[in-house]
Enzyme design. Sequence first.
Site, PDB file in Angstrom:
ATOM      1  N   SER A  92      -7.836  -1.403  14.864  1.00  9.62           N
ATOM      2  CA  SER A  92      -7.849  -0.011  15.092  1.00  9.62           C
ATOM      3  C   SER A  92      -8.333   0.828  13.841  1.00  9.62           C
ATOM      4  O   SER A  92      -9.324   1.644  14.210  1.00  9.62           O
ATOM      5  CB  SER A  92      -6.105   0.417  14.830  1.00  9.62           C
ATOM      6  OG  SER A  92      -5.622  -0.013  13.566  1.00  9.62           O
ATOM      7  N   ASP A  97      -5.855  -0.194   5.359  1.00 10.05           N
ATOM      8  CA  ASP A  97      -6.922  -0.915   6.374  1.00 10.05           C
ATOM      9  C   ASP A  97      -8.059   0.079   6.543  1.00 10.05           C
ATOM     10  O   ASP A  97      -9.440  -0.620   6.338  1.00 10.05           O
ATOM     11  CB  ASP A  97      -6.463  -0.790   7.774  1.00 10.05           C
ATOM     12  CG  ASP A  97      -5.137  -1.837   7.881  1.00 10.05           C
ATOM     13  OD1 ASP A  97      -4.895  -2.730   7.188  1.00 10.05           O
ATOM     14  OD2 ASP A  97      -4.275  -1.636   8.991  1.00 10.05           O
ATOM     15  N   ASP A 148       1.117  -1.239  -0.080  1.00  8.56           N
ATOM     16  CA  ASP A 148       0.058   0.041   0.036  1.00  8.56           C
ATOM     17  C   ASP A 148       1.012   1.421   0.013  1.00  8.56           C
ATOM     18  O   ASP A 148       0.686   2.304  -0.658  1.00  8.56           O
ATOM     19  CB  ASP A 148      -1.089  -0.074   1.063  1.00  8.56           C
ATOM     20  CG  ASP A 148      -0.274  -0.055   2.758  1.00  8.56           C
ATOM     21  OD1 ASP A 148       0.808  -0.655   2.563  1.00  8.56           O
ATOM     22  OD2 ASP A 148      -1.114   0.258   3.564  1.00  8.56           O
ATOM     23  N   SER A 179     -15.100   1.862  26.758  1.00 13.76           N
ATOM     24  CA  SER A 179     -14.741   0.811  26.229  1.00 13.76           C
ATOM     25  C   SER A 179     -15.136  -0.348  27.097  1.00 13.76           C
ATOM     26  O   SER A 179     -15.049  -0.216  28.300  1.00 13.76           O
ATOM     27  CB  SER A 179     -13.549   0.543  25.586  1.00 13.76           C
ATOM     28  OG  SER A 179     -13.292  -0.703  24.901  1.00 13.76           O
TER      29      SER A 179
END
Length: 372
Positions: A115, A159, A19, A50
């Site tokens: 992430s 991603d 990438d 969280s």
Amino acid sequence: MSTTWSAPGRVTLIGDHTDYNAGLSLPFGLDRRTSVTVRRADEPILRVRSDSPGAGPVSVPARVLELPEPPAVDGWAAYPIGMAWALAQAVPGAIGPFEATVTSDVPVGIGVSSSAALEMAVGTALAELFGLDLGPAELAAAGQRAENVAVGAPTGILDQTAVMFARRDHGVLIDFADLARRAVPLGLAAAGLGVLIIDSGTRHEHGTGGYGQRRAECAEATSVLGLTSLRELGVDDLDRVRPRLAPNVFRRVRHVVTENARTARVTELLDAGRAAEIGDLLTASHASMRDDFENSVPAIDAAVAAAVDAGALGARLFGGGFGGACLALVPTDRAEQLAAAITAGVVAGGHPDPVIRLAAAADGPRREPDPG
């Protein structure tokens, strides 16, 4: 009011470390998701919480959104707060104080992009809550900025793009020369095939260590060769450029160039409905990362070898590497048997029991019913 959005993890079928070299990659959305519920806050703060163990609530003043640099936030909270900051940079003045609650079953640290799943869930939820006129590509770019600047991880945009454009039963072919992308039918179910995700138990961090070094080595090669990117090289160019590069740098280049070729060929086979023929290319990709990019670890090498020996069509490390997980392309009617054989092979090599599950290609971000 509140709004809840979820986003999937990401698995790279083939095409890793291409990438940031303007190459090709073929990821798909993982059928594990991160959900984020956001609502406007009654006080001038950004508060995130969280359900993950040890991830207590974190609050920062809302004024950090107006600063040219992101706030210094440690740990997991750097991702959602960094994403909010990146969105505020893209659309100044649009985001106000908010509270966010995160739940997730995307494994952390194994290379399935937990992430980016978090960033894109936060991004899509905040975009609805505050009426941001941002498309999927713009949200992906904000996610990369959050990860690079707020978190300090030198990742590319693979991603975030993969997560935003994921589609059920499809891969996303991404050409990083111009960020062109298209859905590629995987056709695995029709071929009686599935993908086993094999978690080695070895964790990695993109913010430190070998990932940044590999990026620097690729950049060195680009500079020495006078190129704009390594995408300008084909397999036939490798012998010509080899004398001009240090041996370790040449190996990095060889991985990137041959990985682009393998990714293109896998895409051709999938487009033609020939999923059963991609296995050898997956295994060759692993050998390239192990030997040329040198980003594998013994536990993953053992899992790949055990998978192929047991009858998998192919297997490879995926993601950033230096730990994490690998995948194996297997007949679904033998998946359980192969998983047992892989576990036995890994343990026999002196490594911990891997965690293995069958994965499916899932859709990208979606709005979920409001809780309660």
